[in-house]
Design a protein around this motif. Structure first.
Motif, PDB file in Angstrom:
ATOM      1  N   MET A   1       0.689  -1.292   0.137  1.00 15.56           N
ATOM      2  CA  MET A   1      -0.055   0.312   0.339  1.00 15.56           C
ATOM      3  C   MET A   1       0.651   1.166   0.026  1.00 15.56           C
ATOM      4  N   THR A   2       0.478   2.215  -1.301  1.00 16.27           N
ATOM      5  CA  THR A   2       1.323   3.603  -0.846  1.00 16.27           C
ATOM      6  C   THR A   2       1.009   4.258  -0.564  1.00 16.27           C
ATOM      7  N   ALA A   3       1.464   5.638   0.080  1.00 16.84           N
ATOM      8  CA  ALA A   3       0.625   6.648   0.635  1.00 16.84           C
ATOM      9  C   ALA A   3      -0.669   7.092  -0.309  1.00 16.84           C
ATOM     10  N   PHE A   4      -0.026   6.538  -1.574  1.00 15.76           N
ATOM     11  CA  PHE A   4      -1.680   7.601  -2.364  1.00 15.76           C
ATOM     12  C   PHE A   4      -2.595   6.972  -2.597  1.00 15.76           C
ATOM     13  N   ASP A   5      -2.410   5.337  -2.182  1.00 17.05           N
ATOM     14  CA  ASP A   5      -4.132   4.540  -1.140  1.00 17.05           C
ATOM     15  C   ASP A   5      -4.104   4.971  -0.269  1.00 17.05           C
ATOM     16  N   THR A   6      -3.427   5.865   0.925  1.00 17.04           N
ATOM     17  CA  THR A   6      -3.987   5.750   2.073  1.00 17.04           C
ATOM     18  C   THR A   6      -4.364   7.031   2.428  1.00 17.04           C
ATOM     19  N   THR A   7      -4.026   8.194   1.196  1.00 14.69           N
ATOM     20  CA  THR A   7      -3.960   9.543   1.492  1.00 14.69           C
ATOM     21  C   THR A   7      -5.731  10.041   1.355  1.00 14.69           C
ATOM     22  N   ASP A   8      -6.415  11.073   2.499  1.00 11.42           N
ATOM     23  CA  ASP A   8      -8.047  10.981   2.120  1.00 11.42           C
ATOM     24  C   ASP A   8      -7.278  12.764   1.311  1.00 11.42           C
ATOM     25  N   LEU A   9      -6.801  13.453   0.891  1.00 13.71           N
ATOM     26  CA  LEU A   9      -7.186  14.466   0.403  1.00 13.71           C
ATOM     27  C   LEU A   9      -7.886  14.192  -1.511  1.00 13.71           C
ATOM     28  N   LEU A  10      -7.916  12.729  -2.356  1.00 17.87           N
ATOM     29  CA  LEU A  10      -8.887  12.641  -2.726  1.00 17.87           C
ATOM     30  C   LEU A  10      -9.577  11.763  -2.562  1.00 17.87           C
ATOM     31  N   THR A  11     -10.955  11.883  -2.799  1.00 16.64           N
ATOM     32  CA  THR A  11     -11.911  10.247  -3.005  1.00 16.64           C
ATOM     33  C   THR A  11     -10.826   9.041  -3.802  1.00 16.64           C
ATOM     34  N   HIS A  12     -11.978   7.774  -3.340  1.00 18.55           N
ATOM     35  CA  HIS A  12     -11.500   6.799  -3.793  1.00 18.55           C
ATOM     36  C   HIS A  12     -11.352   7.305  -5.519  1.00 18.55           C
ATOM     37  N   ASP A  13     -12.574   7.071  -5.426  1.00 18.55           N
ATOM     38  CA  ASP A  13     -13.749   7.708  -7.258  1.00 18.55           C
ATOM     39  C   ASP A  13     -12.296   8.606  -8.016  1.00 18.55           C
ATOM     40  N   GLN A  14     -11.356  10.028  -7.090  1.00 19.85           N
ATOM     41  CA  GLN A  14     -11.115  10.631  -7.777  1.00 19.85           C
ATOM     42  C   GLN A  14      -9.604  10.450  -7.711  1.00 19.85           C
ATOM     43  N   LYS A  15      -8.989   9.320  -7.311  1.00 18.74           N
ATOM     44  CA  LYS A  15      -8.034   8.777  -7.067  1.00 18.74           C
ATOM     45  C   LYS A  15      -8.083   8.311  -8.169  1.00 18.74           C
ATOM     46  N   ILE A  16      -9.196   6.463  -8.791  1.00 20.00           N
ATOM     47  CA  ILE A  16      -8.790   6.597 -10.029  1.00 20.00           C
ATOM     48  C   ILE A  16      -8.939   7.262 -10.792  1.00 20.00           C
ATOM     49  N   LEU A  17      -9.723   8.131 -11.071  1.00 20.16           N
ATOM     50  CA  LEU A  17     -10.205   9.267 -12.570  1.00 20.16           C
ATOM     51  C   LEU A  17      -8.931   9.471 -12.623  1.00 20.16           C
ATOM     52  N   PHE A  18      -7.632  10.128 -11.174  1.00 22.77           N
ATOM     53  CA  PHE A  18      -6.366  10.960 -11.480  1.00 22.77           C
ATOM     54  C   PHE A  18      -5.617  10.160 -11.898  1.00 22.77           C
ATOM     55  N   ILE A  19      -5.520   9.288 -11.994  1.00 27.84           N
ATOM     56  CA  ILE A  19      -4.235   8.181 -11.992  1.00 27.84           C
ATOM     57  C   ILE A  19      -4.621   8.051 -13.757  1.00 27.84           C
ATOM     58  N   GLN A  20      -6.017   7.108 -14.224  1.00 28.97           N
ATOM     59  CA  GLN A  20      -6.302   7.085 -14.987  1.00 28.97           C
ATOM     60  C   GLN A  20      -6.247   8.461 -16.374  1.00 28.97           C
ATOM     61  N   GLU A  21      -6.461   9.570 -16.542  1.00 29.64           N
ATOM     62  CA  GLU A  21      -6.127  10.674 -16.950  1.00 29.64           C
ATOM     63  C   GLU A  21      -4.616  11.380 -16.716  1.00 29.64           C
ATOM     64  N   LEU A  22      -3.728  11.503 -15.815  1.00 26.19           N
ATOM     65  CA  LEU A  22      -2.844  10.924 -15.929  1.00 26.19           C
ATOM     66  C   LEU A  22      -1.553   9.886 -16.753  1.00 26.19           C
ATOM     67  N   ASP A  23      -2.185   8.634 -16.234  1.00 27.25           N
ATOM     68  CA  ASP A  23      -1.174   7.790 -17.425  1.00 27.25           C
ATOM     69  C   ASP A  23      -1.336   8.558 -18.766  1.00 27.25           C
ATOM     70  N   ALA A  24      -2.556   8.429 -19.329  1.00 27.72           N
ATOM     71  CA  ALA A  24      -2.949   9.210 -20.569  1.00 27.72           C
ATOM     72  C   ALA A  24      -2.903   9.843 -21.102  1.00 27.72           C
ATOM     73  N   ALA A  25      -2.057  11.314 -19.919  1.00 28.48           N
ATOM     74  CA  ALA A  25      -1.815  12.183 -20.569  1.00 28.48           C
ATOM     75  C   ALA A  25       0.097  12.087 -20.516  1.00 28.48           C
ATOM     76  N   LEU A  26       0.422  11.292 -20.122  1.00 30.03           N
ATOM     77  CA  LEU A  26       2.320  10.894 -19.824  1.00 30.03           C
ATOM     78  C   LEU A  26       1.890   9.714 -21.363  1.00 30.03           C
ATOM     79  N   ASP A  27       0.596   9.245 -21.758  1.00 30.20           N
ATOM     80  CA  ASP A  27       1.476   8.182 -22.830  1.00 30.20           C
ATOM     81  C   ASP A  27       2.093   7.682 -23.153  1.00 30.20           C
ATOM     82  N   LEU A  28       2.709   6.561 -21.944  1.00 30.86           N
ATOM     83  CA  LEU A  28       3.905   5.639 -22.089  1.00 30.86           C
ATOM     84  C   LEU A  28       3.902   5.046 -23.304  1.00 30.86           C
ATOM     85  N   ARG A  29       4.862   4.816 -24.317  1.00 27.62           N
ATOM     86  CA  ARG A  29       5.064   3.791 -25.202  1.00 27.62           C
ATOM     87  C   ARG A  29       5.783   3.460 -25.509  1.00 27.62           C
TER      88      ARG A  29
END
Length: 92
Positions: A1-29
């Motif tokens: 478990m990471t600090a990101f998993d346990t922080t309350d600065l974002l809700t669970h759904d906000q964390k999922i959305l943030f990860i998806q959006e950041l991953d898409a923006a970084l476009d690892l390829r």
């Protein structure tokens, strides 16, 4: 478990959305057999995404930096944990 998993600065759904959006923006390829991504060695993607989500950008970016996320790709690798990327979980 990471600090990101346990922080309350974002809700669970906000964390999922943030990860998806950041991953898409970084476009690892792969290009010419090398891993490449769109990291500009700052928090430009994270700041934009957090702002669009209506979250406290400065507070969350400070949290990322305290946990080794000094740029967008380091947020993925050091704070979130790269194994979380590509997870099929969807916001509820």
């Amino acid at each position: 478990m990471t600090a990101f998993d346990t922080t309350d600065l974002l809700t669970h759904d906000q964390k999922i959305l943030f990860i998806q959006e950041l991953d898409a923006a970084l476009d690892l390829r792969q290009e010419d057999g090398k891993d490449v991504w769109n990291c500009y060695h700052n928090h430009s993607h994270a700041r934009r995404i957090l702002g669009e989500m209506g979250l406290d950008v400065e507070k969350i970016v400070t949290f990322f930096e305290k946990h080794g996320g000094f740029c967008d790709c380091e947020i993925i690798f050091n704070v979130i944990g790269a194994e979380e990327i590509g997870d099929d979980e969807q916001p509820s």
